[in-house]
Design an enzyme around this catalytic site. Structure first.
Site, PDB file in Angstrom:
ATOM      1  CG  HIS A 118      -1.957  -1.123   1.131  1.00 56.73           C
ATOM      2  ND1 HIS A 118      -2.622  -1.594   2.238  1.00 56.73           N
ATOM      3  CD2 HIS A 118      -2.377  -1.887   0.086  1.00 56.73           C
ATOM      4  CE1 HIS A 118      -3.417  -2.594   1.886  1.00 56.73           C
ATOM      5  NE2 HIS A 118      -3.277  -2.781   0.590  1.00 56.73           N
ATOM      6  CB  THR A 174      -3.165  -9.289   7.652  1.00 58.45           C
ATOM      7  OG1 THR A 174      -4.068  -8.834   6.628  1.00 58.45           O
ATOM      8  CG2 THR A 174      -2.842 -10.750   7.425  1.00 58.45           C
ATOM      9  CB  SER A 175      -8.555  -8.286   8.789  1.00 60.19           C
ATOM     10  OG  SER A 175      -8.494  -7.622   7.531  1.00 60.19           O
TER      11      SER A 175
END
Length: 269
Positions: free
Chosen positions: A135, A210-211
């Site tokens: 990102h 992390t989801s």
């Protein structure tokens, strides 16, 4: 545990097979998310919206449309968010991965590669630079018009401002912007390619904090699992990709990673 060393300080609930998997691996791919940064006190992107920016929707401050509408507000928000991150330090989880990397590099035991969804620099400051910032990075900048890299900011503001004019590009005169991925933008191709390459060649993958809800990052563990290689999740809670995991460790990164590295490395720094 089958032939693996369990460090004396390890939590009692450490999974039985985790050391067997990682000590036999020679290429470990690691995917990290917001959970590991949150343990250093890094705020979510919504946190700096309080106060000066409370009248804005979060998406207005992290989107192409928001930038085109009011670059001064978007720039001010980003540099303040970066200032908040600069005050955070790598936590024991970051430092443990750095120690693991140093040990394996020094002893030529193997390769560790990190792909992260986080825009901070805590992995690098902890001793293991990611191969892929999926990102982007809030401490990197480029021209919004010609794309030329821009000089880093050497000092961050001590107080937030409602609006700040972005610097101008010395090449074309366009506004300088943060090198992060906003809503409405594609992820950086080189970063995605590097993360996919790592997932397609590793012997095992660690998925930390992390989801598993954001793609394409959430697809990386599935690539590894699809190759028949073990995937290990370290997270205090179930995620959207838990069912793809071979080993699940319900623990925070700051607790799990130091214990894990103690058991994987052959000697200690």
């Amino acid at each position: 545990m089958r032939g693996a060393h369990r460090p004396s300080a390890a939590p009692a609930e450490i999974p039985e097979d985790i050391f067997d998997v990682l000590r036999s691996a020679r290429h470990v791919s690691i995917l990290t998310g917001a959970g590991i940064s949150a343990e250093s006190g890094v705020p979510t992107f919504r946190a700096p919206i309080d106060g000066l920016w409370e009248t804005y929707e979060p998406e207005q401050l992290v989107s192409v449309e928001g930038w085109e509408s009011d670059p001064g507000v978007v720039w001010a928000w980003h540099v303040w968010f970066a200032a908040l991150i600069s005050r955070c330090s790598p936590n024991p989880g970051h430092r443990a991965l750095g120690r693991w990397n140093r040990n394996w590099t020094r002893t030529e035991q193997g390769l560790i590669e990190v792909a992260t969804q986080n825009i901070d620099d805590l992995h690098t400051r902890g001793g293991l630079a990611p191969i892929a910032h999926l990102h982007g990075q809030i401490t990197k900048f480029h021209c919004s018009e010609c794309g030329a890299p821009a000089s880093p900011i050497l000092s961050w503001p001590t107080e937030p401002a409602p609006s700040l004019p972005p610097p101008k590009c010395p090449i074309c005169g366009g506004y300088i912007r943060p090198s992060v991925t906003w809503f409405g933008e594609a992820l950086p191709t080189k970063a995605v390619d590097a993360a996919v390459q790592s997932a397609m060649t590793c012997d095992a993958m660690l998925v930390i904090g992390t989801s598993g809800a954001v793609y394409p990052a959430a697809g990386l563990p599935k690539l590894v699992a699809g190759r028949g290689k073990p995937v290990i999740e370290i997270n205090p809670r179930d995620t959207d990709i838990t069912h793809h995991m071979d080993i699940v460790w319900r623990e925070s990164a700051v607790v799990a990673l130091p214990a894990l590295v103690d058991g994987v490395v052959c000697d200690h720094d």
